[in-house]
Write a protein that holds these residues in place. Sequence first.
Motif, PDB file in Angstrom:
ATOM      1  N   UNK A  70      11.834  -2.629  -1.791  1.00  0.00           N
ATOM      2  CA  UNK A  70      11.993  -1.119  -2.662  1.00  0.00           C
ATOM      3  C   UNK A  70      12.851   0.041  -2.404  1.00  0.00           C
ATOM      4  N   UNK A  71      13.532  -0.027  -0.819  1.00  0.00           N
ATOM      5  CA  UNK A  71      13.614   1.086  -0.249  1.00  0.00           C
ATOM      6  C   UNK A  71      14.648   1.094   0.940  1.00  0.00           C
ATOM      7  N   UNK A 134      16.140   1.507  12.645  1.00  0.00           N
ATOM      8  CA  UNK A 134      15.144  -0.275  13.073  1.00  0.00           C
ATOM      9  C   UNK A 134      15.049  -0.333  14.271  1.00  0.00           C
ATOM     10  N   UNK A 135      14.983   0.882  15.952  1.00  0.00           N
ATOM     11  CA  UNK A 135      14.234   0.059  16.660  1.00  0.00           C
ATOM     12  C   UNK A 135      13.212   1.152  17.013  1.00  0.00           C
ATOM     13  N   UNK A 136      13.386   2.120  16.558  1.00  0.00           N
ATOM     14  CA  UNK A 136      12.273   3.395  16.561  1.00  0.00           C
ATOM     15  C   UNK A 136      11.711   3.430  15.085  1.00  0.00           C
ATOM     16  N   UNK A 137      12.024   2.836  14.421  1.00  0.00           N
ATOM     17  CA  UNK A 137      10.867   3.331  12.344  1.00  0.00           C
ATOM     18  C   UNK A 137       9.575   2.097  12.799  1.00  0.00           C
ATOM     19  N   UNK A 138       9.184   2.694  11.212  1.00  0.00           N
ATOM     20  CA  UNK A 138       8.077   1.181  11.076  1.00  0.00           C
ATOM     21  C   UNK A 138       8.057   0.067  10.813  1.00  0.00           C
ATOM     22  N   UNK A 139       7.038  -0.258  11.861  1.00  0.00           N
ATOM     23  CA  UNK A 139       7.156  -1.766  10.753  1.00  0.00           C
ATOM     24  C   UNK A 139       5.857  -2.385  10.277  1.00  0.00           C
ATOM     25  N   UNK A 140       6.206  -2.738   8.754  1.00  0.00           N
ATOM     26  CA  UNK A 140       5.313  -3.410   7.850  1.00  0.00           C
ATOM     27  C   UNK A 140       4.291  -3.880   8.048  1.00  0.00           C
ATOM     28  N   UNK A 141       3.336  -3.984   7.785  1.00  0.00           N
ATOM     29  CA  UNK A 141       2.201  -5.351   7.784  1.00  0.00           C
ATOM     30  C   UNK A 141       1.365  -4.742   6.313  1.00  0.00           C
ATOM     31  N   UNK A 142       0.831  -5.501   5.623  1.00  0.00           N
ATOM     32  CA  UNK A 142      -0.282  -6.485   4.831  1.00  0.00           C
ATOM     33  C   UNK A 142      -1.737  -6.258   5.389  1.00  0.00           C
ATOM     34  N   UNK A 143      -2.548  -5.969   4.841  1.00  0.00           N
ATOM     35  CA  UNK A 143      -4.428  -6.216   5.750  1.00  0.00           C
ATOM     36  C   UNK A 143      -4.583  -5.605   4.615  1.00  0.00           C
ATOM     37  N   UNK A 144      -5.254  -7.455   3.893  1.00  0.00           N
ATOM     38  CA  UNK A 144      -5.785  -7.171   2.760  1.00  0.00           C
ATOM     39  C   UNK A 144      -5.017  -6.954   2.123  1.00  0.00           C
ATOM     40  N   UNK A 145      -3.603  -7.035   1.797  1.00  0.00           N
ATOM     41  CA  UNK A 145      -2.775  -6.602   0.749  1.00  0.00           C
ATOM     42  C   UNK A 145      -2.489  -5.597   0.733  1.00  0.00           C
ATOM     43  N   UNK A 146      -2.699  -4.339   1.140  1.00  0.00           N
ATOM     44  CA  UNK A 146      -2.381  -2.768   1.411  1.00  0.00           C
ATOM     45  C   UNK A 146      -1.324  -2.884   2.364  1.00  0.00           C
ATOM     46  N   UNK A 147      -0.540  -2.277   2.329  1.00  0.00           N
ATOM     47  CA  UNK A 147       0.503  -1.990   3.026  1.00  0.00           C
ATOM     48  C   UNK A 147       0.656  -1.501   4.160  1.00  0.00           C
ATOM     49  N   UNK A 148       0.350  -1.311   4.580  1.00  0.00           N
ATOM     50  CA  UNK A 148       0.516   0.035   6.077  1.00  0.00           C
ATOM     51  C   UNK A 148       1.462  -0.659   6.701  1.00  0.00           C
ATOM     52  N   UNK A 149       1.135   0.365   8.339  1.00  0.00           N
ATOM     53  CA  UNK A 149       2.072   0.770   9.590  1.00  0.00           C
ATOM     54  C   UNK A 149       2.578   0.395  10.777  1.00  0.00           C
ATOM     55  N   UNK A 150       2.506  -0.514  11.628  1.00  0.00           N
ATOM     56  CA  UNK A 150       2.449  -0.400  13.270  1.00  0.00           C
ATOM     57  C   UNK A 150       3.357   0.249  13.412  1.00  0.00           C
ATOM     58  N   UNK A 353      16.376   0.539   8.208  1.00  0.00           N
ATOM     59  CA  UNK A 353      15.323  -0.069   8.220  1.00  0.00           C
ATOM     60  C   UNK A 353      14.339  -0.707   6.491  1.00  0.00           C
ATOM     61  N   UNK A 354      14.912  -1.610   5.974  1.00  0.00           N
ATOM     62  CA  UNK A 354      14.003  -1.980   5.255  1.00  0.00           C
ATOM     63  C   UNK A 354      12.680  -1.805   4.964  1.00  0.00           C
ATOM     64  N   UNK A 355      12.257  -1.629   3.395  1.00  0.00           N
ATOM     65  CA  UNK A 355      11.084  -0.799   2.924  1.00  0.00           C
ATOM     66  C   UNK A 355      10.296  -1.928   2.016  1.00  0.00           C
ATOM     67  N   UNK A 356       9.747  -2.434   2.638  1.00  0.00           N
ATOM     68  CA  UNK A 356       8.887  -4.314   1.550  1.00  0.00           C
ATOM     69  C   UNK A 356       8.781  -3.003   0.322  1.00  0.00           C
ATOM     70  N   UNK A 357       8.223  -3.726  -0.829  1.00  0.00           N
ATOM     71  CA  UNK A 357       7.362  -3.198  -1.926  1.00  0.00           C
ATOM     72  C   UNK A 357       5.559  -3.962  -1.992  1.00  0.00           C
ATOM     73  N   UNK A 358       5.453  -1.755  -1.568  1.00  0.00           N
ATOM     74  CA  UNK A 358       3.867  -1.827  -1.722  1.00  0.00           C
ATOM     75  C   UNK A 358       2.897  -2.899  -2.341  1.00  0.00           C
ATOM     76  N   UNK A 359       3.766  -2.663  -3.804  1.00  0.00           N
ATOM     77  CA  UNK A 359       2.626  -4.130  -4.992  1.00  0.00           C
ATOM     78  C   UNK A 359       3.483  -5.131  -5.372  1.00  0.00           C
ATOM     79  N   UNK A 360       4.306  -5.715  -3.776  1.00  0.00           N
ATOM     80  CA  UNK A 360       5.335  -7.016  -4.504  1.00  0.00           C
ATOM     81  C   UNK A 360       3.728  -8.093  -4.638  1.00  0.00           C
TER      82      UNK A 360
END
Length: 496
Positions: A70-71, A134-150, A353-360
């Motif tokens: 999405x972004x 890219x280097x210092x930005x957030x890494x995106x994960x999904x925890x039980x289908x909820x988007x979060x940041x590492x 740094x791409x941003x995934x769709x939290x509601x994908x």
Amino acid sequence: MKSRVVFLLLSLYFIVLVPVFAESPDREDSLPIYLTDEELQRLDEIGIRHRSTSAPVGEIRNSAEWEPSVGVIIRWPLGIPISLIAEMSEDLIVTTIVGTQQQQSNAQSSYTSGGVNMSNTEFIIAPTDSYWTRDYGPWFIFVDNEMAIVDQVYNRPRPNDDVIPQAIGTEWGLTVYGMDLIHTGGNHMSEGLGMSMSTRLVYDENDDDLTASEVDAMMLAYLGNDYTVLEYIESGGIHHIDCWAKFLNPTTILVKDVPPGHPSYDLLNARALFLSQQTSAWDQPYTVLRIFCPSGTAYTNSIILRDKVFVPLFNSSYDSVALQVYEDAMPGYEILGFLGSWLDDDAIHCRTMGVPDAGMLFIDHVPLTDDDVSAGDYPILTTIKACSGQPLLSDSLRVHYSVNGGSWQYVTMQSTKLQDEYIGYIPSQVGGSEISYYVEAADESGRVETHPYIGAPWAHKFIAPPQVPTLDEWGIFLTLALLTVAIIKKRKSAQS
């Protein structure tokens, strides 16, 4: 999808792009991609503002670059041309990190005059040291289908950059998991299905505190990824994996190629061979494609956002060759080339740094191969998770298939006894037929997704096996055989 390449003549480049980059951080508002002499004296300050947390608990998945997005996150003053931002803003929310309200006003003015879709822009006010999101930005994960940041520890003594994931998490209301691992986004590529790769830079930068197995365990705990760490390719430089390799999908890796005599020529060839012998998450060997990158070009340093691929160009005669490699490798995608202040080991991927769709809609399916199918209908087993929390539309759960390049047809999938699992059956076809197929799903949020992500242009394929006769067919065959034997006997008896 049509292909469109943004070529700028050399004269236009100097007339138009140089003013655009006049306020870029590569002049005076940004630290370089490498460690400065002064920073080399402050390595003990790496991570001084980092906030560590326990690892997430639940089902963890680190999304891949080509998944629904999405972004994109960038930083002002810019490291990329306005023309690239304008193109991204056609489909995505461009989030720009600015240090002050005045910088935001400057950015908005430049964006407006540069044709950026301002309705698709947002700003986060936070001080930064450089534009390497890219280097210092957030890494995106999904925890039980909820988007979060590492949030990893940025491998530079740059405290403003290092806390940007925290600032973004606060702004967007996302949980931030602080991982006590010195790392960098350009040295991490994930295929979205539980595996990622880096160079051994991650081991070397953590070897005072962590063993290699402890690094691997941390990547599994925070990202859900089994970890592959590769030896260095270059004798110097930043040693990021995106300087020479890129996942295009879960089974395809693009690897840099260089002229014979280049110091990395033998190492790159050996690495390409090694990767081609490894097994992907789809239980297939990786397909390794090569892209020629003569000195000064970083064609692997592209970014995939939705159905577009943004490729760095260098005013080189090899620009068109590189674009054609992407065209051939990624059918259905729009391949776009952009000039910029790119370096040999730094280009578009490093500065965005791409941003995934939290509601994908996440569709997980291991494609059938020739060895997987047997006589009879072909089962397509799929896991579909609606991260939006909205119900799936049952009549939208389809397997589209085509036989020998013919028209597309579809069958509807049904749920199995397992949660989020669905199955559909492609009807049995004549042995030797080529079957192309892709999976489609929709939910009540309005999202419609396919697997593979691009759908029909990059459809999965397999060859139908010979068909085994059914019992009825065997009965008919036996009856005909017996009649034939009886006729032959009768003729022989009559002749005698």
